[in-house]
Design an enzyme around this catalytic site. Structure first.
Site, short mmCIF file in Angstrom:
data_model
loop_
_atom_site.label_atom_id
_atom_site.label_comp_id
_atom_site.label_asym_id
_atom_site.label_seq_id
_atom_site.Cartn_x
_atom_site.Cartn_y
_atom_site.Cartn_z
N ASP A 387 0.82 -1.23 0.00
CA ASP A 387 0.00 0.00 0.00
C ASP A 387 0.85 1.27 0.00
OD1 ASP A 387 -2.13 -1.71 0.20
OD2 ASP A 387 -2.45 -1.38 2.35
P1 NAP Z 1 0.85 -4.01 3.10
O1 NAP Z 1 0.24 -3.07 2.14
O2 NAP Z 1 0.02 -4.60 4.16
O3 NAP Z 1 1.48 -5.19 2.21
C1 NAP Z 1 2.27 -6.18 2.76
C2 NAP Z 1 2.68 -7.11 1.65
O4 NAP Z 1 3.64 -8.00 2.23
C3 NAP Z 1 1.58 -7.96 1.10
O5 NAP Z 1 1.15 -7.49 -0.17
C4 NAP Z 1 2.16 -9.37 1.05
O6 NAP Z 1 2.10 -9.87 -0.29
C5 NAP Z 1 3.62 -9.17 1.46
N1 NAP Z 1 4.13 -10.26 2.29
C6 NAP Z 1 3.51 -10.90 3.30
N2 NAP Z 1 4.30 -11.87 3.81
C7 NAP Z 1 5.45 -11.82 3.11
C8 NAP Z 1 6.66 -12.56 3.15
N3 NAP Z 1 6.85 -13.57 4.02
N4 NAP Z 1 7.64 -12.24 2.27
C9 NAP Z 1 7.46 -11.25 1.37
N5 NAP Z 1 6.33 -10.52 1.28
C10 NAP Z 1 5.34 -10.81 2.13
O7 NAP Z 1 2.13 -3.39 3.80
P2 NAP Z 1 2.70 -1.90 3.83
O8 NAP Z 1 3.04 -1.44 2.45
O9 NAP Z 1 3.74 -1.92 4.89
O10 NAP Z 1 1.46 -1.01 4.26
C11 NAP Z 1 0.98 -1.01 5.56
C12 NAP Z 1 -0.54 -1.02 5.51
O11 NAP Z 1 -1.01 -1.35 6.80
C13 NAP Z 1 -1.14 0.33 5.14
O12 NAP Z 1 -2.33 0.16 4.43
C14 NAP Z 1 -1.42 0.93 6.52
O13 NAP Z 1 -2.43 1.90 6.47
C15 NAP Z 1 -1.85 -0.31 7.27
N6 NAP Z 1 -1.64 -0.27 8.71
C16 NAP Z 1 -0.61 0.41 9.23
C17 NAP Z 1 -0.39 0.42 10.59
C18 NAP Z 1 0.75 1.22 11.18
O14 NAP Z 1 0.56 1.87 12.19
N7 NAP Z 1 1.93 1.15 10.57
C19 NAP Z 1 -1.22 -0.32 11.42
C20 NAP Z 1 -2.27 -1.08 10.85
C21 NAP Z 1 -2.46 -1.02 9.48
P3 NAP Z 1 2.10 -11.46 -0.57
O15 NAP Z 1 0.97 -12.00 0.19
O16 NAP Z 1 1.96 -11.56 -2.04
O17 NAP Z 1 3.41 -11.96 -0.08
#
Ligand code: NAP
Length: 460
Positions: A387
């Site tokens: 994201d």
């Molecule tokens: P993300 O959008 O949640 O994407 C994580 C990606 O990691 C997934 O597409 C997944 O794809 C991949 N993944 C999972 N396991 C993996 C592994 N073992 N090896 C390689 N890839 C792996 O992560 P982000 O870009 O860090 O974004 C964070 C999101 O979480 C935002 O939408 C944010 O708003 C939200 N959020 C943030 C917080 C905060 O405070 N930081 C708290 C809650 C929510 P695959 O399944 O294809 O591997």
């Protein structure tokens, strides 16, 4: 004695403030946490010295049991489970405020003491804010842990019901004052607080949950502050105010990072923006890259920026990324990390993991500072992030993340994305970056694939 206790509270309060100030910088954060902990120890000892409700052995038994449970959970919790644990902690803070509010009310009524305005208002604030914090945090915990549905739960007239409950709270509060000793009104006030907590958090879903946790953290501080007035405990008032204020500041920072207004958060019912499913956009055609080719791309780059995300935490790939960094730096390749404020699942998630792998703090660059550098970077390595690098946030007004500031990874000459599949991120949407001409997909668990890339680089 009383002066000594007040001086201890003052010292504790100053230590809290110094500790929080130090948490501003990643490198001082651990020491800041320690200093705040020392402040809390001083506050607890000073408070124990003036308690006459329980005996010392009883107090010590409570301290030992509470500390043992806390220590167990702090050690057992996975890094990815921290937000859930924070939600639980906030919730118990709120519950404690409710317990203090109710017990103080009944204690005073038992002694037929009149309810003066300051104490009465503090009790009502403890019950309302504490109740909202408790049930709201339990719902947030349930949503984050998957025990209740993460999707927004909405129904017609939801906001109106919240408004009616708020009005009921005000009316009942007046009745509490005009009918001292009437158990019904004080219990009804408590129930309204508990209901409001559930009703304001259930409509919130998906990517907005971290904002809610931060807001509830602030509420728990405000509830503690109100409790401080009830108990006439200065250090509780100061600590509660600090938690309340810092929670609100963090909420605002997160709102900005996730493109949500604070009013929207406070009113609840957000996280329901229209979703742009895969069928809404053009079919994404991707290009794959193997570990050998990836190693060669690293070898020939002169600058690399790593964008870590939630997948790095899942794979625990931070240590092998340090090895990748060492391989690159041996070749005089500039190597930095771009940290998005909401990458991962909690604020500072990436900083903590990378620090654990002994990656120096000065390599971790915040989004605002690094975003202009992407265009002049040879290779961006996106590790388990999705994201936070999704250009839909800039280009697609229908997207739920439209307007969220993102890392400009797509502007680099070449982008390699390490993830296991075409799985979506937290927001549950496609990422058009994966189909961009400059983007290559390196499929597999991040730790395993990066280990192979590092081994390849050692051979080059
Ligand atoms: P993300 O959008 O949640 O994407 C994580 C990606 O990691 C997934 O597409 C997944 O794809 C991949 N993944 C999972 N396991 C993996 C592994 N073992 N090896 C390689 N890839 C792996 O992560 P982000 O870009 O860090 O974004 C964070 C999101 O979480 C935002 O939408 C944010 O708003 C939200 N959020 C943030 C917080 C905060 O405070 N930081 C708290 C809650 C929510 P695959 O399944 O294809 O591997």
């Amino acid at each position: 004695m009383s002066i000594l206790i007040q001086i201890s509270y003052l010292v504790a309060s100053v230590l809290f403030i110094i500790g929080i100030k130090m948490m501003n910088k990643t490198k001082d954060a651990r020491n800041g946490n320690f200093i705040s902990g020392v402040g809390m120890l001083i506050a607890i000892v000073a408070t124990i010295l003036q308690i006459d409700l329980l005996t010392l052995p009883e107090i010590l038994a409570c301290v030992v049991i509470g500390s043992a449970i806390g220590l167990y959970y702090a050690r057992a919790v996975e890094m990815t489970g921290i937000p859930e644990m924070v939600a639980l902690f906030n919730g118990f803070g709120g519950l404690a405020s409710v317990a203090v509010g109710l017990s103080d009310y009944f204690f005073r009524m038992g002694k037929a003491e009149p309810l003066d305005v300051i104490i009465g208002v503090s009790i009502l604030a403890s019950l309302l804010i504490g109740g909202v914090t408790f049930t709201g945090s339990m719902v947030a915990y349930g949503k984050l842990s998957g025990k209740v549905t993460g999707s927004p739960v909405t129904f017609k007239g939801q906001h109106l019901l919240n408004l009616v409950l708020l009005i009921a709270f005000i009316v009942l509060s007046v009745l509490v004052f005009t009918n001292p000793g009437n158990t019904f009104f004080i219990i009804a006030v408590t129930v309204v607080g508990l209901l409001l907590g559930i009703l304001t958090v259930i409509p919130i879903g998906g990517a907005d949950m971290p904002v809610v946790i931060s807001l509830l953290n602030s509420y728990s501080g405000m509830a503690a502050c109100a409790t401080g007035f009830i108990l006439n405990n200065n250090v509780l008032i100061v600590a509660g105010s600090l938690v309340g204020a810092s929670g609100i500041i963090l909420t605002q920072i997160m709102c900005k990072a996730m493109n949500r207004s604070l009013t929207n958060v406070l009113l609840g019912g957000f996280g329901q923006a229209p979703s742009a499913g895969p069928q809404d956009g053009p079919q994404i055609v991707i290009k794959e890259v193997g570990v050998e080719e990836a190693a060669m791309l690293f070898d020939s780059a002169s600058s690399v920026i790593v964008v870590p995300g939630y997948g790095m935490a899942v794979a625990q790939a931070q240590h092998v990324i340090r090895e990748l960094m060492e391989q690159c730096e041996k070749r005089n390749i500039s190597f930095k990390f771009a940290i998005h404020p909401v990458a991962g699942r909690m604020p500072g998630h990436m900083n903590v993991l990378l620090a654990e792998a002994n990656i120096s703090y000065d390599k971790l660059i915040e989004m605002e500072q690094i975003n202009d550098e992407f265009a002049n970077t040879d290779l961006v390595f996106v590790v388990g992030a999705n994201d936070v690098v999704n250009p839909a946030a800039r280009t697609n007004p229908q997207s739920p993340i439209f307007g969220m500031p993102i890392l400009n990874a797509d502007k680099a000459k070449t982008v390699i994305v390490s993830k296991r599949s075409m799985g979506k991120g937290y927001a549950g949407i496609e990422n058009e970056l994966f189909g961009y001409p400059n983007c290559l997909m390196l499929f597999g668990d991040a730790k395993q694939t990066i280990t192979k890339v590092v081994n390849e680089m050692k051979e080059l």
